[in-house]
Scaffold this motif. Sequence first.
Motif, mmCIF file in Angstrom:
data_model
loop_
_atom_site.group_PDB
_atom_site.id
_atom_site.type_symbol
_atom_site.label_atom_id
_atom_site.label_comp_id
_atom_site.label_asym_id
_atom_site.label_seq_id
_atom_site.Cartn_x
_atom_site.Cartn_y
_atom_site.Cartn_z
ATOM 1 N N ILE A 48 0.857 -1.188 0.000
ATOM 2 C CA ILE A 48 0.000 0.000 0.000
ATOM 3 C C ILE A 48 0.897 1.243 0.000
ATOM 4 N N PRO A 49 0.727 2.167 -0.956
ATOM 5 C CA PRO A 49 1.576 3.366 -0.962
ATOM 6 C C PRO A 49 1.201 4.310 0.174
ATOM 7 N N PHE A 50 2.213 4.795 0.905
ATOM 8 C CA PHE A 50 1.939 5.783 1.947
ATOM 9 C C PHE A 50 2.566 7.132 1.632
ATOM 10 N N ALA A 51 3.349 7.206 0.569
ATOM 11 C CA ALA A 51 3.944 8.468 0.123
ATOM 12 C C ALA A 51 4.245 8.338 -1.363
ATOM 13 N N ALA A 52 4.438 9.463 -2.007
ATOM 14 C CA ALA A 52 4.756 9.456 -3.434
ATOM 15 C C ALA A 52 6.131 8.839 -3.670
ATOM 16 N N PRO A 53 6.363 8.230 -4.827
ATOM 17 C CA PRO A 53 7.683 7.665 -5.111
ATOM 18 C C PRO A 53 8.777 8.733 -4.996
ATOM 19 N N PRO A 54 9.797 8.516 -4.173
ATOM 20 C CA PRO A 54 10.852 9.526 -3.980
ATOM 21 C C PRO A 54 11.911 9.452 -5.080
ATOM 22 N N VAL A 55 11.490 9.689 -6.291
ATOM 23 C CA VAL A 55 12.367 9.568 -7.456
ATOM 24 C C VAL A 55 12.460 10.903 -8.177
ATOM 25 N N GLY A 56 13.451 11.016 -9.078
ATOM 26 C CA GLY A 56 13.615 12.255 -9.831
ATOM 27 C C GLY A 56 13.857 13.429 -8.916
ATOM 28 N N ASP A 57 13.038 14.468 -9.062
ATOM 29 C CA ASP A 57 13.200 15.665 -8.239
ATOM 30 C C ASP A 57 12.829 15.434 -6.775
ATOM 31 N N LEU A 58 12.179 14.290 -6.468
ATOM 32 C CA LEU A 58 11.812 13.998 -5.082
ATOM 33 C C LEU A 58 12.880 13.192 -4.353
ATOM 34 N N ARG A 59 13.965 12.836 -5.050
ATOM 35 C CA ARG A 59 15.084 12.196 -4.350
ATOM 36 C C ARG A 59 15.638 13.196 -3.333
ATOM 37 N N TRP A 60 15.872 12.734 -2.118
ATOM 38 C CA TRP A 60 16.374 13.563 -1.016
ATOM 39 C C TRP A 60 15.432 14.706 -0.673
ATOM 40 N N LYS A 61 14.134 14.404 -0.705
ATOM 41 C CA LYS A 61 13.146 15.348 -0.218
ATOM 42 C C LYS A 61 12.243 14.656 0.785
ATOM 43 N N GLU A 62 11.640 15.457 1.640
ATOM 44 C CA GLU A 62 10.657 14.948 2.588
ATOM 45 C C GLU A 62 9.573 14.203 1.817
ATOM 46 N N PRO A 63 9.095 13.054 2.322
ATOM 47 C CA PRO A 63 8.077 12.301 1.595
ATOM 48 C C PRO A 63 6.848 13.152 1.292
ATOM 49 N N GLN A 64 6.355 13.010 0.069
ATOM 50 C CA GLN A 64 5.225 13.802 -0.406
ATOM 51 C C GLN A 64 3.948 12.954 -0.437
ATOM 52 N N PRO A 65 2.779 13.610 -0.484
ATOM 53 C CA PRO A 65 1.516 12.857 -0.450
ATOM 54 C C PRO A 65 1.338 11.939 -1.661
ATOM 55 N N VAL A 66 0.594 10.882 -1.444
ATOM 56 C CA VAL A 66 0.249 9.950 -2.515
ATOM 57 C C VAL A 66 -0.802 10.585 -3.424
ATOM 58 N N THR A 67 -0.680 10.378 -4.724
ATOM 59 C CA THR A 67 -1.712 10.808 -5.661
ATOM 60 C C THR A 67 -2.895 9.847 -5.561
ATOM 61 N N PRO A 68 -4.090 10.344 -5.268
ATOM 62 C CA PRO A 68 -5.246 9.449 -5.151
ATOM 63 C C PRO A 68 -5.501 8.685 -6.450
ATOM 64 N N TRP A 69 -6.096 7.500 -6.329
ATOM 65 C CA TRP A 69 -6.379 6.679 -7.499
ATOM 66 C C TRP A 69 -7.870 6.344 -7.553
ATOM 67 N N GLN A 70 -8.299 5.970 -8.754
ATOM 68 C CA GLN A 70 -9.679 5.550 -8.969
ATOM 69 C C GLN A 70 -9.749 4.025 -8.931
ATOM 70 N N GLY A 71 -10.918 3.506 -8.665
ATOM 71 C CA GLY A 71 -11.090 2.066 -8.646
ATOM 72 C C GLY A 71 -10.480 1.440 -7.409
ATOM 73 N N VAL A 72 -10.230 0.134 -7.505
ATOM 74 C CA VAL A 72 -9.675 -0.617 -6.381
ATOM 75 C C VAL A 72 -8.261 -1.076 -6.720
ATOM 76 N N LYS A 73 -7.298 -0.659 -5.900
ATOM 77 C CA LYS A 73 -5.909 -1.062 -6.100
ATOM 78 C C LYS A 73 -5.695 -2.431 -5.461
ATOM 79 N N GLN A 74 -5.237 -3.381 -6.268
ATOM 80 C CA GLN A 74 -4.940 -4.705 -5.734
ATOM 81 C C GLN A 74 -3.596 -4.675 -5.006
ATOM 82 N N CYS A 75 -3.618 -4.985 -3.743
ATOM 83 C CA CYS A 75 -2.404 -4.979 -2.920
ATOM 84 C C CYS A 75 -2.137 -6.413 -2.453
ATOM 85 N N ILE A 76 -1.614 -7.211 -3.366
ATOM 86 C CA ILE A 76 -1.429 -8.636 -3.086
ATOM 87 C C ILE A 76 0.020 -9.080 -3.227
#
Length: 511
Positions: A48-76
Amino acid sequence: MKKHFALFFTMIISGSFTFAQNSLDVVTTQTGKVSGSVNGDVHVFKGIPFAAPPVGDLRWKEPQPVTPWQGVKQCITFSASPMQPKPDEFGVYTREFLIPYQPISEDCLYLNVWTGAKSSTEKRAVLVYIYGGGFGSGGAAVPIYDGEAMAKNGIIFVVINYRVGVFGFFAHPDLTKESGHNASGNYGLMDQLAALKWVKQNIAAFGGDAGNVTIAGQSAGSMSVNCLVASPLGKGLFQRAIAESGASFLNGPYGGTTLKAAEESGVKAAQSLNANSLADLRKIPATELVGKFGSRPIIDGYVLPAPIAQIFADNKENSVPLLTGWNQDDAFVDKLKNAEDYKKQIVAQYKDKATAFLKYYPAGTDAEAARSQIDVSRNQTFGVQNYTWANVQSGKGKAKVYLYRFTRRLPATADFAKYGAFHTGEVAYAYDNLRFLNRPWEPVDQQLATTISGYWANFAKTGNPNGIGLPNWPAYDTKSDHVMVLGEKPAAEVLQDKAALDFMVEVIGEK
Protein backbone atom coordinates in the motif's frame (compact mmCIF):
# COMPACT_ATOMS: atom_id res chain seq x y z
CA MET A 1 -36.64 15.65 8.03
CA LYS A 2 -35.74 16.81 4.50
CA LYS A 3 -33.13 19.14 5.97
CA HIS A 4 -31.47 16.30 7.88
CA PHE A 5 -31.50 14.05 4.80
CA ALA A 6 -29.91 16.80 2.69
CA LEU A 7 -27.14 17.28 5.27
CA PHE A 8 -26.61 13.51 5.44
CA PHE A 9 -26.35 13.29 1.63
CA THR A 10 -23.92 16.24 1.50
CA MET A 11 -21.65 14.59 4.08
CA ILE A 12 -21.53 11.41 2.03
CA ILE A 13 -20.58 13.02 -1.28
CA SER A 14 -18.07 15.37 0.37
CA GLY A 15 -16.23 12.49 2.03
CA SER A 16 -16.66 13.91 5.55
CA PHE A 17 -18.73 10.91 6.56
CA THR A 18 -17.68 7.28 6.28
CA PHE A 19 -19.61 4.09 6.81
CA ALA A 20 -18.27 1.33 9.01
CA GLN A 21 -17.06 -1.49 6.79
CA ASN A 22 -18.68 -4.82 7.59
CA SER A 23 -16.16 -6.58 5.37
CA LEU A 24 -12.47 -5.94 4.78
CA ASP A 25 -12.43 -7.47 1.29
CA VAL A 26 -12.17 -3.90 0.00
CA VAL A 27 -10.90 -1.16 2.33
CA THR A 28 -11.32 2.55 1.68
CA THR A 29 -8.25 4.63 2.57
CA GLN A 30 -7.96 8.39 2.25
CA THR A 31 -6.33 8.07 -1.16
CA GLY A 32 -8.37 5.22 -2.63
CA LYS A 33 -9.73 1.74 -2.22
CA VAL A 34 -7.50 -1.30 -1.72
CA SER A 35 -8.05 -5.02 -1.80
CA GLY A 36 -5.74 -7.71 -0.50
CA SER A 37 -5.67 -11.45 -0.05
CA VAL A 38 -7.17 -13.69 2.60
CA ASN A 39 -5.28 -16.37 4.48
CA GLY A 40 -7.72 -18.13 6.78
CA ASP A 41 -9.03 -15.48 9.16
CA VAL A 42 -6.40 -12.89 8.25
CA HIS A 43 -6.65 -10.23 5.55
CA VAL A 44 -3.27 -9.30 4.09
CA PHE A 45 -2.61 -6.09 2.19
CA LYS A 46 0.84 -5.83 0.60
CA GLY A 47 2.36 -2.79 -1.06
CA ILE A 48 0.00 0.00 0.00
CA PRO A 49 1.58 3.37 -0.96
CA PHE A 50 1.94 5.78 1.95
CA ALA A 51 3.94 8.47 0.12
CA ALA A 52 4.76 9.46 -3.43
CA PRO A 53 7.68 7.66 -5.11
CA PRO A 54 10.85 9.53 -3.98
CA VAL A 55 12.37 9.57 -7.46
CA GLY A 56 13.61 12.25 -9.83
CA ASP A 57 13.20 15.66 -8.24
CA LEU A 58 11.81 14.00 -5.08
CA ARG A 59 15.08 12.20 -4.35
CA TRP A 60 16.37 13.56 -1.02
CA LYS A 61 13.15 15.35 -0.22
CA GLU A 62 10.66 14.95 2.59
CA PRO A 63 8.08 12.30 1.60
CA GLN A 64 5.23 13.80 -0.41
CA PRO A 65 1.52 12.86 -0.45
CA VAL A 66 0.25 9.95 -2.52
CA THR A 67 -1.71 10.81 -5.66
CA PRO A 68 -5.25 9.45 -5.15
CA TRP A 69 -6.38 6.68 -7.50
CA GLN A 70 -9.68 5.55 -8.97
CA GLY A 71 -11.09 2.07 -8.65
CA VAL A 72 -9.67 -0.62 -6.38
CA LYS A 73 -5.91 -1.06 -6.10
CA GLN A 74 -4.94 -4.70 -5.73
CA CYS A 75 -2.40 -4.98 -2.92
CA ILE A 76 -1.43 -8.64 -3.09
CA THR A 77 2.33 -8.51 -3.69
CA PHE A 78 5.17 -6.85 -1.81
CA SER A 79 6.47 -3.62 -3.25
CA ALA A 80 10.08 -3.11 -4.25
CA SER A 81 12.57 -3.01 -1.38
CA PRO A 82 14.60 0.20 -0.95
CA MET A 83 17.71 0.71 -3.07
CA GLN A 84 20.65 -1.15 -1.50
CA PRO A 85 23.42 -3.61 -2.38
CA LYS A 86 22.52 -7.11 -3.53
CA PRO A 87 21.17 -9.05 -0.51
CA ASP A 88 23.71 -11.86 -0.33
CA GLU A 89 23.78 -14.27 2.60
CA PHE A 90 26.54 -13.74 5.16
CA GLY A 91 27.46 -15.37 8.45
CA VAL A 92 24.34 -16.66 10.13
CA TYR A 93 22.04 -14.50 8.00
CA THR A 94 20.35 -16.81 5.52
CA ARG A 95 17.62 -15.86 3.04
CA GLU A 96 14.94 -15.68 5.74
CA PHE A 97 16.66 -12.62 7.24
CA LEU A 98 17.09 -10.80 3.92
CA ILE A 99 14.98 -8.96 1.37
CA PRO A 100 14.09 -10.72 -1.90
CA TYR A 101 16.65 -10.41 -4.69
CA GLN A 102 14.13 -8.43 -6.73
CA PRO A 103 12.55 -5.95 -7.04
CA ILE A 104 14.78 -3.26 -5.51
CA SER A 105 14.02 0.36 -6.37
CA GLU A 106 13.98 3.97 -5.24
CA ASP A 107 10.22 3.70 -5.61
CA CYS A 108 9.82 1.97 -2.26
CA LEU A 109 7.52 3.93 0.03
CA TYR A 110 4.91 1.26 0.66
CA LEU A 111 3.69 -0.68 3.68
CA ASN A 112 2.00 -3.99 4.45
CA VAL A 113 -0.95 -4.67 6.76
CA TRP A 114 -2.09 -7.93 8.37
CA THR A 115 -5.46 -7.78 10.13
CA GLY A 116 -7.68 -10.37 11.70
CA ALA A 117 -10.50 -7.88 12.21
CA LYS A 118 -13.87 -8.71 10.66
CA SER A 119 -14.96 -5.09 10.31
CA SER A 120 -13.65 -1.56 10.71
CA THR A 121 -15.36 -1.12 14.07
CA GLU A 122 -13.15 -3.41 16.16
CA LYS A 123 -10.41 -0.95 17.19
CA ARG A 124 -7.64 -3.50 17.62
CA ALA A 125 -4.20 -2.52 18.91
CA VAL A 126 -1.69 -1.69 16.18
CA LEU A 127 1.99 -2.60 15.99
CA VAL A 128 4.16 -0.85 13.38
CA TYR A 129 7.42 -2.70 12.75
CA ILE A 130 10.60 -0.96 11.57
CA TYR A 131 13.35 -3.19 10.17
CA GLY A 132 17.05 -3.17 10.90
CA GLY A 133 20.00 -3.32 8.55
CA GLY A 134 22.43 -0.69 9.81
CA PHE A 135 20.43 2.02 7.99
CA GLY A 136 22.02 0.72 4.79
CA SER A 137 19.87 -2.31 4.00
CA GLY A 138 16.62 -4.07 4.86
CA GLY A 139 13.01 -4.01 3.76
CA ALA A 140 9.44 -4.89 4.65
CA ALA A 141 9.36 -8.09 2.57
CA VAL A 142 11.77 -10.06 4.79
CA PRO A 143 10.13 -13.43 5.66
CA ILE A 144 10.60 -13.22 9.43
CA TYR A 145 8.61 -9.96 9.48
CA ASP A 146 5.43 -11.73 8.41
CA GLY A 147 2.46 -10.48 10.42
CA GLU A 148 -0.02 -13.34 10.22
CA ALA A 149 0.70 -14.82 13.64
CA MET A 150 0.43 -11.46 15.38
CA ALA A 151 -2.80 -10.73 13.52
CA LYS A 152 -4.20 -14.01 14.87
CA ASN A 153 -3.18 -12.75 18.33
CA GLY A 154 -5.41 -9.72 17.96
CA ILE A 155 -2.86 -7.21 16.66
CA ILE A 156 -3.08 -5.15 13.47
CA PHE A 157 0.47 -5.71 12.23
CA VAL A 158 2.06 -3.15 9.91
CA VAL A 159 5.53 -3.34 8.35
CA ILE A 160 6.84 -0.25 6.58
CA ASN A 161 9.57 0.52 4.07
CA TYR A 162 11.89 3.50 4.46
CA ARG A 163 14.82 4.78 2.43
CA VAL A 164 18.22 3.46 3.44
CA GLY A 165 21.84 4.21 2.61
CA VAL A 166 22.69 7.33 0.66
CA PHE A 167 19.03 7.68 -0.38
CA GLY A 168 17.80 7.83 3.21
CA PHE A 169 20.59 9.68 4.98
CA PHE A 170 22.44 12.16 2.77
CA ALA A 171 22.97 15.78 3.79
CA HIS A 172 24.24 18.69 1.71
CA PRO A 173 24.14 22.48 2.25
CA ASP A 174 21.94 22.94 -0.85
CA LEU A 175 19.52 20.30 0.40
CA THR A 176 19.38 22.13 3.71
CA LYS A 177 18.57 25.41 1.93
CA GLU A 178 15.76 23.97 -0.19
CA SER A 179 14.14 21.96 2.60
CA GLY A 180 12.10 24.70 4.23
CA HIS A 181 13.27 23.38 7.61
CA ASN A 182 16.93 24.41 7.42
CA ALA A 183 17.79 20.73 7.68
CA SER A 184 18.71 17.78 5.51
CA GLY A 185 19.66 14.14 5.72
CA ASN A 186 17.04 12.29 7.78
CA TYR A 187 14.85 11.16 4.89
CA GLY A 188 14.65 7.60 6.19
CA LEU A 189 13.31 8.83 9.54
CA MET A 190 10.87 11.15 7.76
CA ASP A 191 9.62 8.16 5.77
CA GLN A 192 8.91 6.38 9.06
CA LEU A 193 7.02 9.43 10.33
CA ALA A 194 5.03 9.61 7.09
CA ALA A 195 4.09 5.94 7.46
CA LEU A 196 2.95 6.58 11.04
CA LYS A 197 0.82 9.50 9.84
CA TRP A 198 -0.74 7.15 7.28
CA VAL A 199 -1.50 4.70 10.09
CA LYS A 200 -3.09 7.42 12.18
CA GLN A 201 -5.29 8.49 9.27
CA ASN A 202 -6.19 5.09 7.81
CA ILE A 203 -5.76 2.19 10.20
CA ALA A 204 -9.30 2.42 11.60
CA ALA A 205 -10.57 1.25 8.20
CA PHE A 206 -8.62 -2.01 8.74
CA GLY A 207 -10.15 -2.53 12.19
CA GLY A 208 -7.33 -0.81 14.07
CA ASP A 209 -7.25 1.77 16.85
CA ALA A 210 -5.32 4.86 15.76
CA GLY A 211 -5.02 5.82 19.41
CA ASN A 212 -3.31 2.57 20.40
CA VAL A 213 -0.19 2.30 18.24
CA THR A 214 3.08 0.66 19.25
CA ILE A 215 6.24 1.30 17.26
CA ALA A 216 8.68 -1.60 17.31
CA GLY A 217 12.03 -2.27 15.70
CA GLN A 218 15.24 -4.25 15.92
CA SER A 219 18.86 -3.10 15.48
CA ALA A 220 18.72 0.01 13.23
CA GLY A 221 14.95 -0.32 13.55
CA SER A 222 15.34 -0.11 17.32
CA MET A 223 17.59 2.93 16.89
CA SER A 224 14.85 4.38 14.69
CA VAL A 225 12.33 3.78 17.48
CA ASN A 226 14.70 5.65 19.80
CA CYS A 227 14.85 8.53 17.33
CA LEU A 228 11.07 8.65 16.92
CA VAL A 229 10.54 8.69 20.68
CA ALA A 230 13.01 11.58 20.86
CA SER A 231 11.66 13.52 17.86
CA PRO A 232 9.10 16.31 18.36
CA LEU A 233 7.63 15.22 15.01
CA GLY A 234 6.56 11.91 16.55
CA LYS A 235 4.17 13.52 19.01
CA GLY A 236 0.78 11.80 19.05
CA LEU A 237 1.69 9.20 16.42
CA PHE A 238 2.26 6.29 18.84
CA GLN A 239 1.56 5.32 22.42
CA ARG A 240 4.23 2.66 23.21
CA ALA A 241 7.64 1.55 22.02
CA ILE A 242 9.47 -1.77 21.64
CA ALA A 243 13.22 -1.48 21.06
CA GLU A 244 15.17 -4.67 20.37
CA SER A 245 18.96 -4.29 20.44
CA GLY A 246 19.59 -0.70 19.53
CA ALA A 247 19.52 2.90 20.75
CA SER A 248 21.70 6.00 20.47
CA PHE A 249 22.23 7.42 23.94
CA LEU A 250 26.00 7.12 24.23
CA ASN A 251 28.94 7.62 21.88
CA GLY A 252 29.05 4.98 19.20
CA PRO A 253 28.72 4.34 15.48
CA TYR A 254 25.06 5.37 15.45
CA GLY A 255 25.09 8.08 18.08
CA GLY A 256 24.14 10.69 15.52
CA THR A 257 26.40 13.00 13.55
CA THR A 258 25.95 16.76 13.44
CA LEU A 259 24.33 18.47 10.46
CA LYS A 260 27.51 20.41 9.77
CA ALA A 261 29.63 17.25 9.64
CA ALA A 262 27.04 15.48 7.50
CA GLU A 263 26.89 18.43 5.09
CA GLU A 264 30.67 18.46 4.78
CA SER A 265 30.61 14.77 3.93
CA GLY A 266 27.87 15.45 1.40
CA VAL A 267 29.91 18.13 -0.33
CA LYS A 268 32.89 15.78 -0.61
CA ALA A 269 30.61 13.06 -1.96
CA ALA A 270 29.20 15.39 -4.62
CA GLN A 271 32.70 16.40 -5.64
CA SER A 272 33.75 12.78 -5.97
CA LEU A 273 30.80 12.26 -8.31
CA ASN A 274 31.61 15.40 -10.36
CA ALA A 275 28.18 16.75 -9.50
CA ASN A 276 28.04 20.54 -9.34
CA SER A 277 24.39 20.92 -8.36
CA LEU A 278 21.45 19.11 -6.83
CA ALA A 279 20.10 18.64 -10.33
CA ASP A 280 23.31 16.82 -11.25
CA LEU A 281 23.10 14.67 -8.14
CA ARG A 282 19.48 13.76 -8.84
CA LYS A 283 20.29 12.72 -12.41
CA ILE A 284 22.85 10.13 -11.30
CA PRO A 285 21.37 6.64 -11.75
CA ALA A 286 20.45 5.06 -8.44
CA THR A 287 22.57 2.01 -9.24
CA GLU A 288 25.68 4.23 -9.30
CA LEU A 289 24.97 5.52 -5.79
CA VAL A 290 24.19 2.21 -4.08
CA GLY A 291 26.61 1.32 -1.31
CA LYS A 292 28.41 4.65 -1.43
CA PHE A 293 28.82 7.02 1.52
CA GLY A 294 27.78 6.54 5.12
CA SER A 295 24.23 6.29 6.35
CA ARG A 296 22.98 7.12 9.82
CA PRO A 297 20.58 9.53 11.56
CA ILE A 298 21.70 13.13 11.76
CA ILE A 299 21.20 15.70 14.50
CA ASP A 300 19.62 17.99 11.94
CA GLY A 301 17.75 20.47 14.12
CA TYR A 302 14.39 19.35 12.71
CA VAL A 303 13.70 15.64 13.07
CA LEU A 304 16.32 15.47 15.82
CA PRO A 305 16.76 18.96 17.29
CA ALA A 306 19.52 17.78 19.65
CA PRO A 307 21.41 14.61 20.61
CA ILE A 308 18.99 11.99 21.91
CA ALA A 309 20.53 11.95 25.39
CA GLN A 310 20.06 15.72 25.60
CA ILE A 311 16.44 15.53 24.44
CA PHE A 312 15.69 13.05 27.23
CA ALA A 313 17.65 15.08 29.78
CA ASP A 314 15.52 18.11 28.88
CA ASN A 315 12.30 16.05 29.22
CA LYS A 316 11.37 16.79 25.61
CA GLU A 317 10.92 13.19 24.46
CA ASN A 318 7.58 11.52 23.76
CA SER A 319 7.09 9.73 27.06
CA VAL A 320 5.63 6.28 26.36
CA PRO A 321 5.90 2.85 28.01
CA LEU A 322 8.97 0.98 26.78
CA LEU A 323 9.83 -2.69 26.30
CA THR A 324 13.52 -3.03 25.51
CA GLY A 325 16.51 -5.33 25.76
CA TRP A 326 19.22 -7.19 23.90
CA ASN A 327 20.51 -10.67 23.08
CA GLN A 328 23.14 -12.67 24.91
CA ASP A 329 25.33 -12.87 21.80
CA ASP A 330 24.51 -9.51 20.21
CA ALA A 331 28.09 -9.25 18.97
CA PHE A 332 30.11 -8.73 15.82
CA VAL A 333 33.67 -9.97 16.29
CA ASP A 334 35.68 -10.70 13.15
CA LYS A 335 38.18 -12.99 14.82
CA LEU A 336 38.51 -13.93 18.47
CA LYS A 337 41.93 -13.38 20.02
CA ASN A 338 43.60 -15.73 22.47
CA ALA A 339 43.83 -14.63 26.10
CA GLU A 340 47.31 -13.11 25.82
CA ASP A 341 46.56 -11.05 22.71
CA TYR A 342 43.23 -9.93 24.12
CA LYS A 343 44.90 -8.67 27.31
CA LYS A 344 47.53 -6.81 25.27
CA GLN A 345 44.80 -5.12 23.27
CA ILE A 346 42.92 -4.02 26.39
CA VAL A 347 46.07 -2.64 28.03
CA ALA A 348 46.99 -0.70 24.89
CA GLN A 349 43.49 0.64 24.35
CA TYR A 350 42.33 1.41 27.90
CA LYS A 351 45.65 2.08 29.67
CA ASP A 352 44.93 3.06 33.29
CA LYS A 353 41.48 1.44 33.12
CA ALA A 354 42.83 -1.86 31.78
CA THR A 355 42.94 -3.56 35.18
CA ALA A 356 39.33 -2.68 35.92
CA PHE A 357 38.35 -3.59 32.36
CA LEU A 358 39.83 -7.08 32.72
CA LYS A 359 38.04 -7.49 36.03
CA TYR A 360 34.67 -7.15 34.34
CA TYR A 361 35.70 -8.75 31.04
CA PRO A 362 38.39 -11.25 32.15
CA ALA A 363 40.88 -13.37 30.23
CA GLY A 364 42.04 -16.13 32.60
CA THR A 365 41.87 -18.67 29.78
CA ASP A 366 41.41 -18.56 26.03
CA ALA A 367 37.79 -19.67 26.47
CA GLU A 368 37.14 -16.96 29.06
CA ALA A 369 38.80 -14.37 26.82
CA ALA A 370 36.62 -15.48 23.90
CA ARG A 371 33.46 -15.03 25.99
CA SER A 372 34.68 -11.63 27.19
CA GLN A 373 35.24 -10.43 23.63
CA ILE A 374 31.67 -11.33 22.73
CA ASP A 375 30.41 -9.57 25.87
CA VAL A 376 32.49 -6.47 25.10
CA SER A 377 31.22 -6.26 21.54
CA ARG A 378 27.63 -6.81 22.66
CA ASN A 379 27.75 -4.27 25.44
CA GLN A 380 29.61 -1.60 23.50
CA THR A 381 27.24 -1.69 20.54
CA PHE A 382 23.87 -2.66 21.98
CA GLY A 383 23.77 -3.54 25.67
CA VAL A 384 24.78 -0.20 27.15
CA GLN A 385 22.51 1.72 24.77
CA ASN A 386 19.28 -0.06 25.71
CA TYR A 387 20.43 -0.34 29.33
CA THR A 388 20.99 3.43 29.47
CA TRP A 389 17.60 4.10 27.91
CA ALA A 390 15.96 1.87 30.51
CA ASN A 391 17.81 3.63 33.33
CA VAL A 392 16.99 7.12 32.05
CA GLN A 393 13.31 6.34 31.57
CA SER A 394 12.84 4.47 34.83
CA GLY A 395 14.56 7.33 36.63
CA LYS A 396 11.93 9.75 35.37
CA GLY A 397 9.14 7.61 36.80
CA LYS A 398 6.67 8.71 34.11
CA ALA A 399 6.27 5.65 31.89
CA LYS A 400 7.13 2.07 32.79
CA VAL A 401 10.04 0.10 31.35
CA TYR A 402 10.21 -3.66 30.82
CA LEU A 403 13.75 -4.95 30.28
CA TYR A 404 14.69 -8.31 28.76
CA ARG A 405 17.72 -10.43 27.90
CA PHE A 406 17.21 -13.02 25.13
CA THR A 407 19.46 -16.01 25.89
CA ARG A 408 18.16 -18.93 23.83
CA ARG A 409 20.94 -20.35 21.65
CA LEU A 410 19.10 -21.05 18.44
CA PRO A 411 19.37 -24.75 17.54
CA ALA A 412 21.57 -25.17 14.49
CA THR A 413 24.04 -27.24 12.58
CA ALA A 414 27.68 -27.02 13.61
CA ASP A 415 28.32 -24.17 11.16
CA PHE A 416 25.68 -21.96 12.77
CA ALA A 417 25.72 -23.17 16.39
CA LYS A 418 28.71 -20.95 17.20
CA TYR A 419 26.55 -17.84 16.81
CA GLY A 420 24.41 -18.68 19.85
CA ALA A 421 21.70 -16.15 20.74
CA PHE A 422 22.84 -13.96 17.89
CA HIS A 423 21.86 -10.47 16.78
CA THR A 424 18.34 -10.63 15.23
CA GLY A 425 17.84 -14.19 16.50
CA GLU A 426 14.94 -13.14 18.74
CA VAL A 427 12.84 -11.60 15.95
CA ALA A 428 11.35 -14.88 14.72
CA TYR A 429 10.35 -15.68 18.33
CA ALA A 430 8.95 -12.21 19.03
CA TYR A 431 6.52 -12.40 16.12
CA ASP A 432 5.95 -16.17 16.28
CA ASN A 433 7.59 -16.82 12.90
CA LEU A 434 9.80 -19.84 13.53
CA ARG A 435 8.14 -21.53 10.55
CA PHE A 436 10.08 -19.25 8.21
CA LEU A 437 13.49 -20.40 9.48
CA ASN A 438 15.04 -23.70 8.47
CA ARG A 439 16.29 -24.78 11.89
CA PRO A 440 16.04 -28.04 13.89
CA TRP A 441 13.47 -26.52 16.23
CA GLU A 442 12.70 -28.21 19.51
CA PRO A 443 9.46 -28.06 21.53
CA VAL A 444 11.10 -25.51 23.84
CA ASP A 445 11.52 -23.15 20.87
CA GLN A 446 7.85 -23.32 19.92
CA GLN A 447 6.88 -22.63 23.53
CA LEU A 448 9.34 -19.76 23.78
CA ALA A 449 7.96 -18.21 20.60
CA THR A 450 4.44 -18.45 22.02
CA THR A 451 5.62 -16.83 25.26
CA ILE A 452 7.61 -13.98 23.73
CA SER A 453 5.04 -13.14 21.05
CA GLY A 454 2.43 -13.20 23.81
CA TYR A 455 4.44 -10.65 25.79
CA TRP A 456 4.87 -8.44 22.71
CA ALA A 457 1.16 -8.63 21.84
CA ASN A 458 0.05 -7.88 25.41
CA PHE A 459 2.40 -4.91 25.57
CA ALA A 460 1.01 -3.56 22.29
CA LYS A 461 -2.53 -3.92 23.62
CA THR A 462 -2.08 -2.54 27.15
CA GLY A 463 1.46 -1.26 27.74
CA ASN A 464 2.09 -4.24 30.04
CA PRO A 465 3.52 -7.54 28.70
CA ASN A 466 1.98 -9.67 31.42
CA GLY A 467 -1.01 -11.91 30.79
CA ILE A 468 -2.70 -15.19 31.63
CA GLY A 469 -0.36 -18.17 31.41
CA LEU A 470 2.84 -16.12 31.12
CA PRO A 471 5.63 -15.93 33.75
CA ASN A 472 5.40 -12.64 35.63
CA TRP A 473 7.52 -9.86 34.16
CA PRO A 474 8.10 -7.08 36.70
CA ALA A 475 8.74 -3.54 35.52
CA TYR A 476 12.38 -2.46 35.57
CA ASP A 477 13.82 0.10 37.94
CA THR A 478 17.34 0.89 39.10
CA LYS A 479 16.67 -0.36 42.63
CA SER A 480 15.45 -3.85 41.88
CA ASP A 481 17.22 -4.23 38.49
CA HIS A 482 14.74 -6.85 37.32
CA VAL A 483 15.30 -8.22 33.84
CA MET A 484 13.22 -10.87 32.08
CA VAL A 485 15.52 -13.63 30.87
CA LEU A 486 13.96 -15.05 27.72
CA GLY A 487 15.55 -18.47 27.48
CA GLU A 488 14.53 -22.09 27.78
CA LYS A 489 12.67 -21.31 30.99
CA PRO A 490 11.70 -17.62 30.94
CA ALA A 491 12.00 -16.02 34.36
CA ALA A 492 12.62 -12.64 35.94
CA GLU A 493 16.05 -12.24 37.52
CA VAL A 494 18.25 -9.51 38.92
CA LEU A 495 20.49 -8.19 36.15
CA GLN A 496 23.59 -10.31 36.70
CA ASP A 497 26.12 -8.17 34.82
CA LYS A 498 24.96 -4.78 36.07
CA ALA A 499 28.47 -3.85 37.31
CA ALA A 500 30.02 -4.74 33.94
CA LEU A 501 27.39 -2.67 32.15
CA ASP A 502 27.88 0.30 34.48
CA PHE A 503 31.62 0.13 33.88
CA MET A 504 31.11 0.07 30.11
CA VAL A 505 28.78 3.05 30.33
CA GLU A 506 31.55 4.91 32.17
CA VAL A 507 34.19 3.94 29.61
CA ILE A 508 32.06 4.88 26.58
CA GLY A 509 30.95 8.11 28.21
CA GLU A 510 34.58 9.23 28.49
CA LYS A 511 35.31 8.79 24.79
